[in-house]
Design a protein around this motif. Structure first.
Motif, PDB file in Angstrom:
ATOM      1  N   UNK A 533     -24.769  -3.159  20.457  1.00  0.00           N
ATOM      2  CA  UNK A 533     -24.611  -4.600  20.642  1.00  0.00           C
ATOM      3  C   UNK A 533     -24.266  -5.269  19.316  1.00  0.00           C
ATOM      4  N   UNK A 534     -23.296  -6.170  19.345  1.00  0.00           N
ATOM      5  CA  UNK A 534     -22.879  -6.859  18.124  1.00  0.00           C
ATOM      6  C   UNK A 534     -23.893  -7.914  17.689  1.00  0.00           C
ATOM      7  N   UNK A 535     -24.798  -8.305  18.584  1.00  0.00           N
ATOM      8  CA  UNK A 535     -25.774  -9.353  18.262  1.00  0.00           C
ATOM      9  C   UNK A 535     -27.071  -8.742  17.736  1.00  0.00           C
ATOM     10  N   UNK A 553     -23.228 -11.562  28.383  1.00  0.00           N
ATOM     11  CA  UNK A 553     -22.217 -12.231  27.564  1.00  0.00           C
ATOM     12  C   UNK A 553     -21.152 -11.285  27.003  1.00  0.00           C
ATOM     13  N   UNK A 554     -21.142 -10.008  27.382  1.00  0.00           N
ATOM     14  CA  UNK A 554     -20.151  -9.088  26.824  1.00  0.00           C
ATOM     15  C   UNK A 554     -18.735  -9.572  27.132  1.00  0.00           C
ATOM     16  N   UNK A 555     -17.916  -9.639  26.105  1.00  0.00           N
ATOM     17  CA  UNK A 555     -16.551 -10.128  26.260  1.00  0.00           C
ATOM     18  C   UNK A 555     -16.435 -11.632  26.206  1.00  0.00           C
ATOM     19  N   UNK A 556     -17.577 -12.329  26.013  1.00  0.00           N
ATOM     20  CA  UNK A 556     -17.572 -13.790  25.919  1.00  0.00           C
ATOM     21  C   UNK A 556     -18.226 -14.206  24.597  1.00  0.00           C
ATOM     22  N   UNK A 557     -18.649 -15.440  24.516  1.00  0.00           N
ATOM     23  CA  UNK A 557     -19.255 -15.939  23.286  1.00  0.00           C
ATOM     24  C   UNK A 557     -20.684 -16.382  23.536  1.00  0.00           C
ATOM     25  N   UNK A 558     -21.498 -16.238  22.506  1.00  0.00           N
ATOM     26  CA  UNK A 558     -22.879 -16.716  22.529  1.00  0.00           C
ATOM     27  C   UNK A 558     -23.116 -17.487  21.238  1.00  0.00           C
ATOM     28  N   UNK A 559     -23.441 -18.751  21.348  1.00  0.00           N
ATOM     29  CA  UNK A 559     -23.621 -19.627  20.177  1.00  0.00           C
ATOM     30  C   UNK A 559     -22.392 -19.625  19.281  1.00  0.00           C
ATOM     31  N   UNK A 561     -20.256 -17.265  18.773  1.00  0.00           N
ATOM     32  CA  UNK A 561     -19.894 -15.971  18.202  1.00  0.00           C
ATOM     33  C   UNK A 561     -19.558 -14.996  19.328  1.00  0.00           C
ATOM     34  N   UNK A 562     -18.536 -14.153  19.132  1.00  0.00           N
ATOM     35  CA  UNK A 562     -18.162 -13.212  20.187  1.00  0.00           C
ATOM     36  C   UNK A 562     -19.245 -12.144  20.367  1.00  0.00           C
ATOM     37  N   UNK A 563     -19.440 -11.753  21.602  1.00  0.00           N
ATOM     38  CA  UNK A 563     -20.385 -10.676  21.936  1.00  0.00           C
ATOM     39  C   UNK A 563     -19.569  -9.472  22.374  1.00  0.00           C
ATOM     40  N   UNK A 564     -19.751  -8.352  21.685  1.00  0.00           N
ATOM     41  CA  UNK A 564     -18.989  -7.153  22.047  1.00  0.00           C
ATOM     42  C   UNK A 564     -19.867  -5.918  21.868  1.00  0.00           C
TER      43      UNK A 564
END
Length: 795
Positions: A533-535, A553-559, A561-564
Motif C-alpha cells: 500500500x502506498x499509504x 481507494x485504490x486507483x483514486x485519491x485520499x486526502x 494523494x493517489x492511492x496505489x
C-alpha cells in the motif's frame, strides 16, 4: 570433406570446445600423430581449428557458411578474435582479410590466415622449450601466486625470451601457441578477470611445456595454402574498414547484454601483455589480477548504438554484411534493424539456439539464441541471397551441434507456384509493443524500475490473446522477445510478439486489424507475489487481506494523494490486444514489422499499400497525386482508360459496401432496441420499477452484445423472482472462515490486468451469474434510494 582425421580427433574437439581442455596429439592415435610433421597436411588429415576464446563461433561456422551469399570471393573478418571464422572462409577458398586490435588475435591471424607455408621445425621447437638463463623475471615478479602453479611463472619468462629469437611467421606461431597454452591449463577458464580460480591449475612446468609443444604441432598442421593472398591487420576497425575492398564483411563485435559486458583486453590482459612483455604498459598495483591501464572503452548499454552506427557506417562500400549477434544484447534486434536500414541496407535475421561454454554465468546467460543479420544493399532483393544451403557433412553436423535446426531449401531449378504464393497472409507476423511502463496505471497498480528491470524476461513465451479472453480459440500469438529500456520518460518493457497467422483465423483477423490501425493498444496480464500500500506501506499476499486504503481507494485519491498498490514479485502471464486504451495508456503497438517490408514496393498499380491506407498524406503529396491523375486523364497512356474505369468501379463497389454496412448497422440497432424494450416491459409487468432511469437502462441494454444481453436477461429474471418473494430482502454476503481464506490466498497468486479497472478486491472465483446479481442488486438499491454495503463499478 571429412572434418576430423579420426574418431579420437572428433572427441578431442568436443572436449576442448565444451570444457576448454587441451588434449595431447600423442594420445589421439597414429593418424593424428602424423600431423606433427612441419609440412602442409592434406584436407582429410588437417585437424579442426578449435579454441577456448570468449564468444568463439567455432560451433557456428557451418551455420555462418550456409548463410554466406553465393558469388562471394573475398571476405573481411573485422573483429577476428581467435580467427576461427576467418579460418573457415580460408578453408572454403576465399581470399580473407582478418583484423583485430588485440596483439594476441593479430599473431593468431598471421600464423594461420596470412601465413601459407611457414612452420616451426622440430629443432626450433626444442630450442624454444629450452631454459634461457638470460631471461628476465617480469612474470615472476608481478604475478607470483596467481594464475599458475609454482614454477610455471619462471618458465613463462624463459619461453617468452626464447620467442624473441624467432622472427616473421615463426614468431607469430610461437606467441600464438604460448598465449593459447596460458589460457587453456587444467582448471583454467581461459580469461584472466579473476585470480581466485587460477590456483587450481595443477600444471607443473613439464606439463606446461608438453601442452605448449602440442599446441605448436597442432598450429603447424593447421597451416595451408588456399591459393589466395590473405592478409592480417591490427588496428581500429573504423580505420581498417575504409581501406579494405571485399565482397563480404563479417562482423562479430563485442557487445553488451543484460547479463554482462565484455572488454576483451581486460579479460585477456595477461596474454595481451605477454605479447609485448608489457613493454609500454603500466600494471595497476592495487588490483588482485594485476591488469594494466588501458584507454580502450568497453561497449555498454549506453554506448552500444553509437558503436554499431560508427563501424557499420564505415562499411557501406562493402556489398554484403553478416553480423553475428545474440539475444538480450544492446542494441536490441529492432534497434539493430533500424540502424542497418538507416544505412541503406535491407536485412533479415536468422536465429539459432546456442550454448555458450565460455561464460562466467550459467542459465539464461549461457543458453542463448544466436542471431545472424544478413544485410544487402537497398537495390537488391532478398531473393538474391536466398540460395540453396551449402552442403555440410552429416558426420560433422551430428557430432558438433547439440540441436539441429531444420532449414527447407528449394531446388534452384524449381519455380514457385503462384497458387502456393497466394495462400496465407503476406509479410512478417511479428510486431513490437510497449508492454508496461514504470509508474502507476489507472487500475492503481504501480510498477517500479527495479521490478521491471528484473522481471521483464518473464513475458517471453507467454500468450497473446484478444481482450484478455481465456478461451483457447482467442489465443492469437506469443511473446518472443522482451527488453527493459529507459528514456526521458522513465523505464518501459518493450517486447516483440508474433501472431500465429498460419494457424488460426482469429490471428489472421488480428493481423489485418493491426495493419489497418484498428487494434493499436495492448494490455498486460500479470501475477504478483505481494502488494504494498502506498499509504500505510503494509504488504499483502491476498486481496482479501487488503487494508482500508486499497480496498476503498485504490486507483483514486485520499486526502489529495493517489492511492496505489506497488507490485512485488511480478510474473507477466500474457498480453491482451485492445481496440481502445487500457489502464496503461502507454501500452501500445509500436510497429507491425511487415509494414516496413520491401515487398510493398512490388504492389500492383491501383492497389494502395497499407501505409497509404493508414497514413494521412500531407497537402503536398495530395496535390502531387492530384496533378499526376489530371495529367494521366489529359494524356492517357496505352491502357490508361481501362485503368481509369477500374478505379471508378472500385470506388463504386466501396461506396456500395459502405452503404450495406450502414444498413446492416441500422437494422441491428433497431433489433437490439426492440429486444431491450421487450425485456424492460416484461420486467415492469413482474413488478420492477425503473423510474427515471428507464430510458438510460433501455439505451444501455440496446448497446449490449448478444452474449452480454442474454446474461443480463437471465440475471434480471432471477433478481425479479427474488424481489417478488421479498422486495426489501438483500442477499447476505457469503462469509468464509479465515482459515479457508488464508488457504485460498496461499494457493492462488494475486492477479492484475491493465485492460479494465478491477471490479472488486476478492480473489475468489465467482460465476458470471453471481457477479451480475451483485451488480444489479447494487444498481437497484441506488435507484430506490437504499444504501448499499459495497460500491461496485460496472463497465
Amino acid at each position: 570433406m571429412e572434418m576430423f582425421a579420426t574418431d579420437l580427433e572428433r572427441l578431442a574437439f568436443l572436449l576442448e570446445a565444451d570444457a576448454a581442455l587441451a588434449i595431447d596429439p600423442d594420445e589421439l592415435g597414429t593418424d593424428a600423430a602424423e600431423q606433427k610433421a612441419p609440412e602442409e597436411q592434406p584436407p582429410e588429415k588437417r585437424p579442426k581449428y578449435i579454441t577456448n576464446y570468449i564468444g568463439s563461433k567455432q560451433k557456428l561456422v557451418d551455420w555462418i557458411w550456409r548463410n554466406t551469399p553465393d558469388g562471394v570471393s573475398s571476405v573481411l573478418d573485422a573483429f577476428s578474435g581467435s580467427a576461427v571464422v576467418a579460418y573457415m572462409y580460408k578453408s572454403k577458398g576465399l581470399r580473407v582479410f582478418a583484423n583485430d586490435r588485440l596483439r594476441y588475435s593479430h599473431h593468431a591471424a598471421r600464423a594461420i590466415i596470412e601465413n601459407s607455408s611457414t612452420r616451426l621445425s622440430e629443432a626450433e621447437i626444442e630450442k624454444l622449450l629450452a631454459d634461457n638463463p638470460k631471461a628476465k623475471t617480469f612474470v615472476q615478479d608481478n604475478f607470483k601466486g596467481i594464475f599458475f602453479a609454482k614454477g610455471v611463472h619462471a618458465l613463462i619468462d624463459s619461453l617468452r625470451a626464447n620467442c624473441d629469437d624467432l622472427s616473421g611467421y615463426k614468431k607469430d606461431i610461437a606467441l600464438f601457441a604460448l598465449g593459447k597454452t596460458c589460457m587453456s591449463g587444467k582448471g583454467g577458464f581461459g580469461h584472466f578477470s579473476s585470480s581466485t580460480d587460477y590456483g587450481k591449475r595443477q600444471d607443473t612446468p613439464e606439463e606446461f611445456k608438453k601442452r605448449l609443444k602440442a599446441n605448436i604441432e597442432r598450429i603447424n598442421a593447421l597451416i595451408f595454402d588456399n591459393g589466395k593472398e590473405n592478409k592480417a591487420y591490427r588496428g581500429d576497425v573504423n580505420e581498417i574498414l575504409p581501406k579494405v575492398k571485399a565482397d563480404l564483411a563479417y562482423f562479430d563485435p563485442p557487445y553488451a547484454t543484460e547479463f554482462s559486458t565484455t572488454n576483451y583486453e581486460k579479460a585477456y590482459h595477461f596474454v595481451e601483455g605477454l605479447m609485448t612483455y608489457w613493454d609500454g604498459l603500466t600494471i595497476k598495483a592495487d588490483t588482485k589480477v594485476k591488469n594494466y591501464e588501458t584507454s580502450h572503452v568497453t561497449v555498454t548499454k549506453g554506448n552500444a548504438s553509437d558503436f554499431f552506427q560508427e563501424f557499420l557506417g564505415n562499411a557501406t562500400h562493402i556489398p554484403h554484411w553478416l553480423i553475428s549477434y545474440r539475444d538480450h544484447a544492446y542494441p536490441n534486434e529492432q534497434q539493430m534493424k533500424k540502424i542497418i536500414g538507416g544505412l541503406g541496407r535491407q536485412s533479415r535475421m536468422k536465429t539459432k539456439d546456442h550454448k555458450y561454454s565460455i561464460t562466467s554465468k550459467h542459465g539464461e546467460a549461457s543458453s542463448a539464441k544466436e542471431r545472424l543479420f544478413v544485410c544487402l544493399k537497398g537495390n537488391q532483393s532478398h531473393a538474391d541471397t536466398d540460395q540453396a544451403a551449402k552442403p555440410v557433412p552429416m558426420a560433422a553436423a551430428a557430432n558438433i551441434h547439440t540441436s539441429i535446426p531444420v532449414e527447407l531449401c528449394l531446388d534452384e531449378n524449381a519455380g514457385l507456384n503462384a497458387e502456393a504464393m497466394s495462400g496465407g497472409l503476406p509479410g512478417d507476423p511479428q510486431f513490437t509493443f510497449i508492454l508496461c511502463r514504470t509508474g502507476t496505471n489507472r487500475n492503481g497498480d504501480h510498477f517500479t524500475a527495479e521490478e521491471l528491470a528484473g522481471r521483464h524476461m518473464t513475458a517471453i513465451n507467454k500468450k497473446v490473446d484478444l481482450q484478455h479472453s481465456q478461451e483457447f480459440g482467442d489465443i492469437v500469438g506469443g511473446v518472443v522477445a522482451a527488453d527493459y529500456l529507459e528514456d526521458e520518460n522513465g523505464g518501459r518493457v518493450e517486447c516483440v510478439g508474433e501472431l500465429y497467422t498460419g494457424d488460426t483465423p482469429n490471428a489472421q483477423l488480428a493481423y489485418k486489424l493491426m495493419k489497418r490501425g484498428i487494434i493499436t493498444q495492448v494490455s498486460m496480464e500479470c501475477d504478483y507475489e505481494e502488494g504494498e500500500c502506498s499509504v500505510c506501506h503494509k504488504r499483502f499476499k491476498s486481496k482479501a487481506d487488503y487494508c482500508t486504503h486499497l480496498r476503498k481507494f485504490k486507483g483514486r485519491e485520499l486526502d489529495g494523494k493517489p492511492v496505489f498498490e506497488t507490485l512485488h514479485g511480478v510474473t507477466f502471464t500474457g498480453l491482451g490486444l485492445l481496440d481502445r486504451k487500457g489502464a496503461d495508456e502507454n501500452a501500445r503497438i509500436l510497429q507491425v514489422a511487415s509494414v516496413q517490408e520491401p515487398s510493398v514496393e512490388h504492389q500492383p498499380k491501383g492497389d494502395p499499400t497499407m501505409d497509404e491506407k493508414t497514413n494521412k498524406p500531407d497537402e503536398s503529396s495530395a496535390d502531387a497525386a492530384k496533378k499526376k491523375q489530371e495529367r494521366q486523364e489529359d494524356n492517357p497512356a496505352p491502357g490508361g482508360e481501362l485503368e481509369k474505369e477500374n478505379r471508378q468501379l472500385k470506388a463504386q463497389v466501396a461506396e456500395l459496401q459502405k452503404r450495406i454496412q450502414e444498413l446492416e448497422a441500422e437494422q441491428k440497432a433497431a433489433a437490439s432496441k426492440a429486444r431491450a424494450h421487450k425485456l424492460i416491459s416484461k420486467l415492469e409487468k413482474q413488478g420492477m420499477d425503473f423510474g427515471e432511469d428507464r430510458d438510460t437502462e433501455l439505451k444501455r441494454l440496446a448497446e449490449l452484445s448478444d452474449d452480454a444481453f442474454a446474461a443480463t436477461e437471465a440475471a434480471y429474471e432471477k433478481m425479479a423472482k427474488s424481489q417478488k418473494a421479498d422486495a426489501k430482502a438483500q442477499p447476505e454476503p457469503e462469509k468464509e472462515p479465515d482459515k479457508q481464506k488464508s488457504k485460498a490466498s496461499s494457493e492462488t497468486p494475486m492477479r492484475s490486468s491493465a485492460g479494465v479497472r478491477p471490479h472488486d478486491v476478492d480473489d475468489r472465483k465467482l460465476s458470471l451469474e453471481d457477479r451480475l446479481r451483485s451488480g444489479f442488486m447494487a444498481a437497484y438499491n441506488n435507484r430506490v434510494g437504499n444504501e448499499s454495503n459495497e460500491t461496485v463499478e460496472i463497465n
